[in-house]
Scaffold this active site. Structure first.
Site, PDB file in Angstrom:
ATOM      1  N   ARG A  65       0.831  -1.210   0.000  1.00 13.12           N
ATOM      2  CA  ARG A  65       0.000   0.000   0.000  1.00 13.12           C
ATOM      3  C   ARG A  65       0.861   1.252   0.000  1.00 13.12           C
ATOM      4  O   ARG A  65       0.513   2.264  -0.622  1.00 13.12           O
ATOM      5  CB  ARG A  65      -0.921  -0.026   1.225  1.00 13.12           C
ATOM      6  CG  ARG A  65      -2.040   1.003   1.184  1.00 13.12           C
ATOM      7  CD  ARG A  65      -3.160   0.603   2.123  1.00 13.12           C
ATOM      8  NE  ARG A  65      -4.258   1.559   2.024  1.00 13.12           N
ATOM      9  CZ  ARG A  65      -4.499   2.511   2.925  1.00 13.12           C
ATOM     10  NH1 ARG A  65      -3.705   2.655   3.965  1.00 13.12           N
ATOM     11  NH2 ARG A  65      -5.518   3.326   2.770  1.00 13.12           N
ATOM     12  N   HIS A  69       0.407   4.263  -2.643  1.00 13.19           N
ATOM     13  CA  HIS A  69       0.108   5.631  -2.218  1.00 13.19           C
ATOM     14  C   HIS A  69       1.240   6.596  -2.574  1.00 13.19           C
ATOM     15  O   HIS A  69       1.003   7.791  -2.739  1.00 13.19           O
ATOM     16  CB  HIS A  69      -0.196   5.670  -0.728  1.00 13.19           C
ATOM     17  CG  HIS A  69      -1.576   5.208  -0.396  1.00 13.19           C
ATOM     18  ND1 HIS A  69      -2.448   5.932   0.388  1.00 13.19           N
ATOM     19  CD2 HIS A  69      -2.267   4.102  -0.770  1.00 13.19           C
ATOM     20  CE1 HIS A  69      -3.605   5.295   0.482  1.00 13.19           C
ATOM     21  NE2 HIS A  69      -3.505   4.169  -0.199  1.00 13.19           N
ATOM     22  N   ASN A  97      -4.116   8.922   4.625  1.00 11.87           N
ATOM     23  CA  ASN A  97      -2.985   8.038   4.894  1.00 11.87           C
ATOM     24  C   ASN A  97      -2.746   7.722   6.366  1.00 11.87           C
ATOM     25  O   ASN A  97      -2.154   6.689   6.691  1.00 11.87           O
ATOM     26  CB  ASN A  97      -1.703   8.665   4.329  1.00 11.87           C
ATOM     27  CG  ASN A  97      -1.639   8.584   2.817  1.00 11.87           C
ATOM     28  OD1 ASN A  97      -2.196   7.669   2.214  1.00 11.87           O
ATOM     29  ND2 ASN A  97      -0.968   9.546   2.196  1.00 11.87           N
ATOM     30  N   HIS A 196      -6.305  -5.833  -2.072  1.00  7.79           N
ATOM     31  CA  HIS A 196      -7.164  -5.773  -0.893  1.00  7.79           C
ATOM     32  C   HIS A 196      -7.398  -7.155  -0.282  1.00  7.79           C
ATOM     33  O   HIS A 196      -8.142  -7.274   0.689  1.00  7.79           O
ATOM     34  CB  HIS A 196      -8.511  -5.122  -1.232  1.00  7.79           C
ATOM     35  CG  HIS A 196      -8.428  -3.646  -1.391  1.00  7.79           C
ATOM     36  ND1 HIS A 196      -9.504  -2.859  -1.741  1.00  7.79           N
ATOM     37  CD2 HIS A 196      -7.391  -2.789  -1.240  1.00  7.79           C
ATOM     38  CE1 HIS A 196      -9.137  -1.590  -1.809  1.00  7.79           C
ATOM     39  NE2 HIS A 196      -7.852  -1.534  -1.508  1.00  7.79           N
TER      40      HIS A 196
END
Length: 330
Positions: A65, A69, A97, A196
C-alpha cells in the site's frame, strides 16, 4: 490508381523524434541499476522486509500500500515518506494516509544499512519499490524484476492525496478515471484492486455502509447481510476508537491470493469501491476471471505492479537521493 507517397523529410524527422522519445521513456529505469554502484542493494532491502514480516506479517500489506500511495501522488518519488514540518503537512499525515499507512520503519532500516554501505547512492523511492515487490513475494504472490533508477522528490503535500488517491466510496467510473489519469487501464485497476486481499481497514473507511448508507436505508443493500452483521459486531455504531480495524479478506488476511475476488462475488467486498466492480459488465467479467484463475491473476498483478512503479518517476538529474527518507536534503 493512387500512388503511395514517400514521407517528407519533416515527417521522417518527426517520426524519428517520437521514436527517440519512446525509447527514452523506456530507458528511464533500468534492471540491475545498482549492479555496479551498490550491488547488494536489493538483498539488503529484502532482508529488512523479511525481518519486518517476522515481527508482524501485516507489514506485507503495508508495504504494498505504501508503494501504491507513493506512486499515485506526484509519481513514485518517495514523497509519501517525508515527515511533516511546522510549516507543512506532508502526505503521510493526510487523513487519507494516517493512521492507515504502515512500514515506514522497514524503509528506514533498509536506508540506514544502505547509507553505511553505499552512501548517497540508493534512493528512497527505489527502496519502496523493492520492498513492495519483496512483500508481494513473501505474501504468496509472484516475484518480479523491478527496474530502478528513481530519484527522490522534494515536495510532499497532504492536499495532493485528496484528488489523486481513490476513496473507498468511489464507483467504478471514478476508479477507472483515477487509474486512467495515471496511465493505467481499467483492467489494471481491477487487477491492482486485488491487493485488498491482504491487510486491514479501519472501521471508519466503510462504517457508512453499515449505519448511514443513504436517506432511505441505513445499510448498503449490496452487502451480504451475514457479513454486515459480523462487521457491526467488530465496528459498533458510534465507536470513537480510531484504531478499530478488520481484515479486508477474513478468509486469508495475510495471503496474496484470489480470495478478494471470491469475496466480491459473494457480496463481501469491504469497501463500496470493491463491490462496485460488479456494476460494470467488463469489470465484473474480470472479477470472475481472476477468481477462477488465481495464477493468471498473480502474473497480471506482478506486471501491473511493474507498470505502476514507473508512474511519474524522477530520473537523471531530477530530484535528489535523500540521506534520510523522512526529510529532504538540506
Amino acid at each position: 490508381m493512387r500512388h503511395t507517397e514517400m514521407p517528407t523529410t519533416p515527417m521522417i524527422l518527426g517520426m524519428a523524434l517520437l521514436l527517440g522519445f519512446l525509447v527514452t521513456l523506456e530507458a528511464q529505469l533500468q534492471l540491475g541499476f545498482y549492479t555496479q554502484s551498490c550491488g547488494f542493494a536489493e538483498f539488503i532491502v529484502k532482508d529488512e522486509v523479511r525481518k519486518g514480516l517476522m515481527t508482524d506479517s501485516g507489514f506485507a500489506a503495508g508495504l504494498i500500500r505504501l508503494h501504491f500511495h507513493d506512486c499515485f501522488v506526484r509519481g513514485c518519488d518517495g514523497s509519501v515518506l517525508i515527515d511533516s514540518t511546522a510549516s507543512n503537512v506532508a502526505e503521510k499525515d493526510s487523513p487519507v494516509n494516517n493512521p492507515s499507512l504502515r512500514g515506514f520503519e522497514i524503509i528506514d532500516n533498509a536506508k540506514a544499512k544502505l547509507e553505511l554501505m553505499c552512501k548517497g547512492v540508493v534512493s528512497c523511492a527505489d527502496i519502496v519499490a523493492f520492498a513492495a515487490r519483496d512483500a508481494v513475494e513473501m505474501a504468496g504472490g509472484l516475484g518480479y524484476d523491478v527496474p530502478a533508477g528513481r530519484r527522490d522528490g522534494r515536495v510532499s503535500l497532504a492536499t495532493d492525496t485528496f484528488t489523486n488517491l481513490p476513496p473507498p466510496t468511489a464507483d467504478v467510473n471514478l476508479l477507472t478515471q483515477i487509474f486512467a489519469n495515471k496511465g493505467l487501464t481499467q483492467e489494471e485497476m481491477v487487477i491492482l484492486s486485488g491487493a485488498h486481499t491482504v491487510g486491514q481497514s479501519h472501521c471508519t473507511s466503510f462504517s457508512n455502509r453499515l449505519y448511514t448508507y443513504n436517506t432511505t436505508t441505513s445499510q448498503d443493500p449490496t452487502l451480504d447481510p451475514n457479513y454486515a452483521a459480523q462487521l457491526k459486531q467488530q465496528c459498533p455504531q458510534g465507536s470513537t476508537n480510531p484504531s478499530l480495524a478488520v481484515p479486508m479478506d477474513p478468509m486469508s488476511p495475510f495471503s496474496l491470493d484470489s480470495g478478494y475476488y471470491m469475496a466480491v462475488l459473494a457480496n463481501r467486498g469491504l469497501f463500496s469501491s470493491d463491490q462496485t466492480l460488479l456494476t460494470n459488465s467488463d469489470t465484473a467479467n474480470q472479477v470472475n476471471q481472476n477468481a477462477v484463475n488465481p495464477y493468471l491473476w498473480r502474473r497480471k498483478f506482478a506486471a501491473a505492479m511493474v507498470k505502476m512503479g514507473q508512474i511519474g518517476v524522477l530520473t537523471g538529474d531530477a530530484g535528489e537521493i535523500r540521506t534520510n527518507c523522512r526529510a529532504i536534503n538540506q
